[in-house]
Design a protein around this motif. Structure first.
Motif, short mmCIF file in Angstrom:
data_model
loop_
_atom_site.label_atom_id
_atom_site.label_comp_id
_atom_site.label_asym_id
_atom_site.label_seq_id
_atom_site.Cartn_x
_atom_site.Cartn_y
_atom_site.Cartn_z
N MET A 1 0.85 -1.17 0.00
CA MET A 1 0.00 0.00 0.00
C MET A 1 0.89 1.23 0.00
O MET A 1 1.86 1.29 0.73
CB MET A 1 -0.91 -0.02 1.22
N GLN A 2 0.53 2.19 -0.83
CA GLN A 2 1.31 3.41 -0.95
C GLN A 2 0.44 4.62 -0.59
O GLN A 2 -0.74 4.68 -0.95
CB GLN A 2 1.82 3.54 -2.39
N HIS A 3 1.02 5.58 0.13
CA HIS A 3 0.29 6.79 0.55
C HIS A 3 0.52 7.93 -0.44
O HIS A 3 1.63 8.11 -0.95
CB HIS A 3 0.75 7.22 1.95
N ASP B 1 -0.55 12.22 -1.32
CA ASP B 1 -1.15 13.51 -0.99
C ASP B 1 -1.29 14.27 -2.30
O ASP B 1 -0.37 14.27 -3.13
CB ASP B 1 -0.26 14.31 -0.03
N SER C 1 -5.73 13.33 0.86
CA SER C 1 -4.79 12.30 1.29
C SER C 1 -5.47 10.94 1.15
O SER C 1 -6.66 10.81 1.49
CB SER C 1 -4.41 12.56 2.75
N PHE C 2 -4.74 9.94 0.66
CA PHE C 2 -5.32 8.60 0.51
C PHE C 2 -4.22 7.57 0.33
O PHE C 2 -3.07 7.91 0.04
CB PHE C 2 -6.29 8.55 -0.68
N ASP C 3 -4.61 6.31 0.50
CA ASP C 3 -3.72 5.18 0.25
C ASP C 3 -4.22 4.43 -0.97
O ASP C 3 -5.43 4.35 -1.20
CB ASP C 3 -3.70 4.22 1.45
N ASP D 1 -3.78 0.70 -2.87
CA ASP D 1 -3.33 -0.69 -2.80
C ASP D 1 -3.69 -1.32 -4.13
O ASP D 1 -4.85 -1.70 -4.35
CB ASP D 1 -4.02 -1.40 -1.64
N HIS E 1 -8.06 3.55 -0.25
CA HIS E 1 -8.37 3.45 1.17
C HIS E 1 -8.00 4.74 1.88
O HIS E 1 -7.16 5.50 1.41
CB HIS E 1 -7.57 2.31 1.82
N ASN E 2 -8.61 4.98 3.03
CA ASN E 2 -8.23 6.04 3.96
C ASN E 2 -8.23 7.44 3.34
O ASN E 2 -7.32 8.23 3.58
CB ASN E 2 -6.85 5.74 4.57
N GLU F 1 -14.38 4.30 0.19
CA GLU F 1 -13.50 3.32 0.85
C GLU F 1 -13.62 1.95 0.17
O GLU F 1 -14.71 1.40 0.06
CB GLU F 1 -13.84 3.20 2.34
N GLU G 1 2.49 5.00 -10.37
CA GLU G 1 3.05 3.77 -9.79
C GLU G 1 3.96 3.06 -10.77
O GLU G 1 3.80 3.06 -11.94
CB GLU G 1 1.94 2.81 -9.37
#
Length: 84
Positions: free
Chosen positions: A1-3, A5, A17-19, A21, A26-27, A46, A84
């Motif tokens: 999983m990569q974060h 902004d 901001s998010f993750d 995968d 997510h998040n 989500e 990515e």
């Protein structure tokens, strides 16, 4: 999983901001903007894929701005996926 902004353009929030995968998001959180609405968007997306988010939110305009918080989220997740 990569974060990630993202600094959105043409909307009230200062940051998204998010993750990510794979292509699943997510998040999600927004800094600034309409707190209640943005919490709702964050909960709804989500576990969605980049493509699902684009399908629901790409092209939505807020008050004739040509973009919206949800449109900027769709842009952010696509740019993250492509990086990515």
């Amino acid at each position: 999983m990569q974060h990630f902004d993202y600094k959105p353009h043409g909307v009230c929030p200062m940051n998204i901001s998010f993750d990510l995968d794979g292509d699943t998001v997510h998040n999600v959180s927004f800094k600034g903007g309409c707190n209640g609405n943005l919490q709702a968007i964050s909960r709804v997306v989500e576990g969605m894929t980049v493509e699902q988010i684009e399908g629901y939110f790409k092209g939505i305009s807020c008050n004739g701005r040509g973009t919206s918080c949800s449109d900027q989220l769709a842009t952010a997740v696509r740019k993250a996926k492509e990086s990515e």
